[in-house]
Design an enzyme around this catalytic site. Structure first.
Site, PDB file in Angstrom:
ATOM      1  N   ASN A 113      -5.457  12.412   0.440  1.00  0.00           N
ATOM      2  CA  ASN A 113      -4.503  11.629   1.225  1.00  0.00           C
ATOM      3  C   ASN A 113      -5.279  10.885   2.297  1.00  0.00           C
ATOM      4  O   ASN A 113      -6.501  11.044   2.417  1.00  0.00           O
ATOM      5  CB  ASN A 113      -3.432  12.545   1.831  1.00  0.00           C
ATOM      6  N   LYS A 114      -4.580  10.095   3.094  1.00  0.00           N
ATOM      7  CA  LYS A 114      -5.228   9.250   4.085  1.00  0.00           C
ATOM      8  C   LYS A 114      -6.256  10.016   4.925  1.00  0.00           C
ATOM      9  O   LYS A 114      -6.007  11.168   5.320  1.00  0.00           O
ATOM     10  CB  LYS A 114      -4.163   8.641   5.007  1.00  0.00           C
TER      11      LYS A 114
ATOM     12  N   ARG B   5       0.848  -1.180   0.000  1.00  0.00           N
ATOM     13  CA  ARG B   5       0.000   0.000   0.000  1.00  0.00           C
ATOM     14  C   ARG B   5       0.894   1.245   0.000  1.00  0.00           C
ATOM     15  O   ARG B   5       2.072   1.156   0.275  1.00  0.00           O
ATOM     16  CB  ARG B   5      -0.983   0.021   1.171  1.00  0.00           C
TER      17      ARG B   5
ATOM     18  N   ARG C 102      -8.189  -0.446  -6.452  1.00  0.00           N
ATOM     19  CA  ARG C 102      -8.327   0.665  -5.505  1.00  0.00           C
ATOM     20  C   ARG C 102      -8.435   1.960  -6.315  1.00  0.00           C
ATOM     21  O   ARG C 102      -7.616   2.210  -7.195  1.00  0.00           O
ATOM     22  CB  ARG C 102      -7.141   0.752  -4.537  1.00  0.00           C
TER      23      ARG C 102
ATOM     24  N   GLN D 102      -1.291   2.760   9.777  1.00  0.00           N
ATOM     25  CA  GLN D 102      -0.068   2.815   8.966  1.00  0.00           C
ATOM     26  C   GLN D 102       1.007   3.647   9.665  1.00  0.00           C
ATOM     27  O   GLN D 102       2.198   3.405   9.513  1.00  0.00           O
ATOM     28  CB  GLN D 102      -0.363   3.443   7.586  1.00  0.00           C
TER      29      GLN D 102
ATOM     30  N   ASP E 279      -2.195  11.009  -2.547  1.00  0.00           N
ATOM     31  CA  ASP E 279      -2.549   9.895  -3.423  1.00  0.00           C
ATOM     32  C   ASP E 279      -2.982  10.415  -4.788  1.00  0.00           C
ATOM     33  O   ASP E 279      -2.938   9.688  -5.771  1.00  0.00           O
ATOM     34  CB  ASP E 279      -3.669   9.068  -2.785  1.00  0.00           C
TER      35      ASP E 279
HETATM   36  O1  MRU Z   1      -4.436   3.416   2.151  1.00  0.00           O
HETATM   37  P1  MRU Z   1      -2.958   3.631   1.945  1.00  0.00           P
HETATM   38  O2  MRU Z   1      -2.143   3.139   3.088  1.00  0.00           O
HETATM   39  O3  MRU Z   1      -2.477   3.150   0.623  1.00  0.00           O
HETATM   40  O4  MRU Z   1      -2.822   5.252   1.938  1.00  0.00           O
HETATM   41  C1  MRU Z   1      -1.558   5.776   1.731  1.00  0.00           C
HETATM   42  C2  MRU Z   1      -1.504   7.255   1.888  1.00  0.00           C
HETATM   43  O5  MRU Z   1      -2.471   7.954   2.088  1.00  0.00           O
HETATM   44  C3  MRU Z   1      -0.135   7.872   1.666  1.00  0.00           C
HETATM   45  O6  MRU Z   1       0.002   9.018   2.425  1.00  0.00           O
HETATM   46  C4  MRU Z   1       0.011   8.217   0.193  1.00  0.00           C
HETATM   47  O7  MRU Z   1      -0.235   7.076  -0.562  1.00  0.00           O
HETATM   48  C5  MRU Z   1       1.350   8.772  -0.151  1.00  0.00           C
HETATM   49  S1  MRU Z   1       2.544   7.560  -0.111  1.00  0.00           S
HETATM   50  C6  MRU Z   1       3.949   8.309  -0.588  1.00  0.00           C
END
Ligand code: MRU
Length: 388
Positions: free
Chosen positions: A270-271, A65, A106, A219, A260
């Site tokens: 982003n997350k 991920r 995704r 994470q 993202d």
């Molecule tokens: O759901 P995830 O763990 O894939 O989400 C990841 C994030 O939101 C990261 O901050 C983003 O992908 C940037 S990674 C360099």
């Protein structure tokens, strides 16, 4: 994780063997390997992927991920798709189906579709069937190399921001808050949000990282904390709701997060929880930077809030939590059995709460003209170094 120049600083754990988050082993051309991010930090395991299905499941279940590495995995998935062809397979039909399938796993991180389509473009009808695998592999490796290079340059460009704060702090630690894991595990190497941190640490600039746990899959607590520990970077784990309090009490100098997908107007996806950190930073006059490779810019979406698809995942990720007990990983329920839950994986931070973007091509302020230049530089190969 490698280093920015000095050979022996960031040797990893497990017999200090050097790792990237995903890789291809020439001695085993039918396999793509990656670190199992679901088992970290409790177990360090390397997984072998032999099929499109393996890659699809790894991305869907978040064994792999993070936007850049999801892209690389998608590209390697196309390579494995070429290996699955038989003499009776219609190559381009097969590859189109594999591409559509991989892109569907995704929706929010642009890197997946971007990387899969990049490989598909290379596998056009002029490529003889017997060369499809070689071309697909070459393209996937190229994507990995470019992402790695981008993250290295994000580190070099972002370092200037940390150095400036360090001078203001008279060499007292620079306190950086980050959300989720935008580290080398989420990329190929170096990370995005973490890259300037690792470089500053390597250059003995005192830094300290506030690590948001990042519910529901933690994470931050699992992956970012583990990465920083491996690198010897001081950090403190906090609940996702703590950042605002820390900012109000002057304990945060800067917020650096990943992205993202970034829209033309500068909004970032982003997350989930990133938006709340941006609001708190804005309210407390704390610089809020997004560190991203330009592969994460989406020129086809004008406005992030209305245009970016936010992934909704299994509510069970919210109603349970996973950890380790007596040497075994266990998931336990944290609410009444009949509790209803929703699980949005990302949120959108509007451009007005962002100070700037740290990219491999330089640093851009979150202002219209600069954002347009950032998108232009993505395609015209220009850059601007690191004016802050
Ligand atoms: O759901 P995830 O763990 O894939 O989400 C990841 C994030 O939101 C990261 O901050 C983003 O992908 C940037 S990674 C360099």
């Amino acid at each position: 994780m490698s280093n920015f120049g000095n050979a022996n600083i960031y040797l990893m754990f497990a017999g200090d063997k050097y790792y990237k988050s995903i890789w291809f082993d020439e001695s085993d051309p039918g396999i793509v390997r990656a670190i199992d991010q679901k088992r970290l930090p409790f177990f360090f395991e390397i997984l072998d992927f032999r099929s499109v299905e393996d890659i699809f499941n790894a991305i869907k279940e978040m064994t792999i991920r993070g936007a850049p590495v999801i892209g690389a995995a998608g590209a390697f998935g196309m390579y494995l798709a070429t290996l699955e062809m038989t003499s009776t397979t219609n190559p381009h039909k097969h590859l189109e189906n594999a591409a559509r399938y991989l892109i569907s796993c995704r929706p929010t991180a642009i890197n997946l579709a971007w990387a899969v389509n990049y490989v598909m473009k290379k596998l056009d009808k002029n490529v003889p069937a017997e060369s499809l695998s070689a071309v697909a592999l070459e393209s996937a490796l190229e994507i990995c190399k470019n992402e790695e290079e981008s993250c290295k340059n994000i580190g070099i460009n972002g370092l200037k921001i940390i150095e400036k704060i360090s001078r203001k702090n008279k060499n007292e630690p620079v306190n950086i808050l980050t959300h989720c894991n935008a580290g080398w595990l989420a990329c190929i190497d170096y990370g995005t949000a973490t890259a300037p941190v690792y470089l500053a640490h390597e250059k003995d600039i005192p830094v300290h990282v506030w690590v948001d746990e990042t519910r529901p899959l933690n994470q931050g607590a699992r992956l970012t904390a583990w990465e920083l520990e491996q690198a010897g970077v001081p950090y403190t784990l906090v609940t996702d709701n703590t950042g605002g309090h820390l900012m109000q009490h002057g304990m945060v100098d800067i917020v650096i997060v990943g992205s993202d997908r970034t829209a033309r107007n500068g909004d970032i996806a982003n997350k989930i929880g990133t938006y709340l950190k941006a609001l708190a930073a804005f309210d407390n006059n704390i610089p809020f930077y997004c560190a991203l490779p330009t592969s994460t810019l989406d020129p086809d979406i004008e406005d992030g809030l209305s245009g970016i698809t936010v992934e909704e995942r299994d509510p069970e990720e919210v109603t349970t939590i996973t950890g380790i007990t007596e040497g075994k990983m266990e998931s336990v329920r944290i609410c009444p059995e009949k509790a209803r839950a929703v699980n949005y994986g990302f949120d959108i931070t509007p451009v007005k709460y962002i100070t700037g973007y740290i990219t491999e091509k330089g640093i851009y302020k979150a202002e219209d003209k600069e954002i347009s230049k950032m998108f232009a530089d993505k395609t015209n190969g220009n850059g601007r170094g690191s004016k802050i």
